[in-house]
Design a protein around this motif. Sequence first.
Motif, short mmCIF file in Angstrom:
data_model
loop_
_atom_site.label_atom_id
_atom_site.label_comp_id
_atom_site.label_asym_id
_atom_site.label_seq_id
_atom_site.Cartn_x
_atom_site.Cartn_y
_atom_site.Cartn_z
N ILE A 1 0.83 -1.21 0.00
CA ILE A 1 0.00 0.00 0.00
C ILE A 1 0.86 1.25 0.00
O ILE A 1 0.34 2.37 -0.07
CB ILE A 1 -0.98 0.05 1.19
N GLY A 2 2.20 1.06 0.07
CA GLY A 2 3.04 2.25 0.03
C GLY A 2 4.45 1.96 0.49
O GLY A 2 4.70 0.97 1.17
N TYR B 1 6.64 2.41 2.76
CA TYR B 1 6.98 2.66 4.16
C TYR B 1 6.74 1.35 4.88
O TYR B 1 6.02 0.48 4.40
CB TYR B 1 6.10 3.77 4.76
N LEU C 1 5.31 -0.78 8.05
CA LEU C 1 4.35 -0.75 9.14
C LEU C 1 4.66 -1.87 10.14
O LEU C 1 5.47 -2.75 9.84
CB LEU C 1 2.93 -0.91 8.57
C1 4FV Z 1 3.21 -3.23 4.22
C2 4FV Z 1 3.16 -2.17 3.31
C3 4FV Z 1 4.05 -3.30 5.43
C4 4FV Z 1 6.34 -5.10 6.88
C5 4FV Z 1 6.81 -6.01 7.96
C6 4FV Z 1 4.44 -5.81 8.07
C7 4FV Z 1 4.95 -4.69 7.24
C8 4FV Z 1 5.61 -6.40 8.75
N1 4FV Z 1 2.37 -4.19 3.80
N2 4FV Z 1 2.23 -2.51 2.36
N3 4FV Z 1 3.81 -1.01 3.34
N4 4FV Z 1 4.10 -4.49 6.07
O1 4FV Z 1 4.70 -2.31 5.80
O2 4FV Z 1 1.78 -3.72 2.67
O3 4FV Z 1 5.49 -7.77 8.71
#
Ligand code: 4FV
Length: 226
Positions: free
Chosen positions: A130-131, A133, A135
Amino acid sequence: MKIDILTLFPEMFAGVLSASILGRASAAGLLTVQTHNIRDYSTDKHRKADDYPFGGGAGLVMMAQPIFDCMEAVTADAQAHRILLTPRGRPLRPDMAKRLAREAHLVLLCGHYEGVDERVMTLIDEEISIGDYVLTGGELPAMVLVDCLARFIPGVLGGETSMQEESFTEGLLEYPQYTRPANFRGMQVPEILLNGHHANIRAWRRRQAEEITRKVRPDLMGDSYE
Ligand code: 4FV
């Protein structure tokens, strides 16, 4: 459409999926979203679902076994399109949401911590981001994806918004919106919106959408708008 969401934190979804447009879509049977707690499928006596990364490094990695067993249980009966939300995925775009909205059965896998064991990728049909960065988990991205694609399911957007209405400025940023009162603290609504001349209003809205997009997001102004 049926959407199964595999997560270690199913409690995060209740509010988002039961409110407003998504809540009404579920009540109307246009969308069925079910969460599954991956930890329930752990064969570890302490219901362990994450562990330290081989090769060292900070954080925890989600283990393969609970995810495999959960995915196999959820997709036992029906062919499903299985998606992992990850920064490694293709960026979510309207055309992708429109395509996914035509699927009968989606399974969304939410990673957490440092991510999932790489062997889980043998279960995955598509990776979506979704971007750019990072999360703390894939739960919020899964909610964003459900919200975005639900709008393309016929009947989900009732009177509030119509896809036709939306399509005439597709790919552009939104034009300015106003509602009553016409004069608020001396700030007047543009006259053109008050005289009910629909063709002029459409033209004004398109010009506004193009002007704002050209100023704020020229990258969205594909060649068709040159
Ligand atoms: C993310 C994003 C995201 C990464 C490690 C979850 C995280 C943790 N997912 N778009 N941006 N996921 O940051 O879809 O497992």
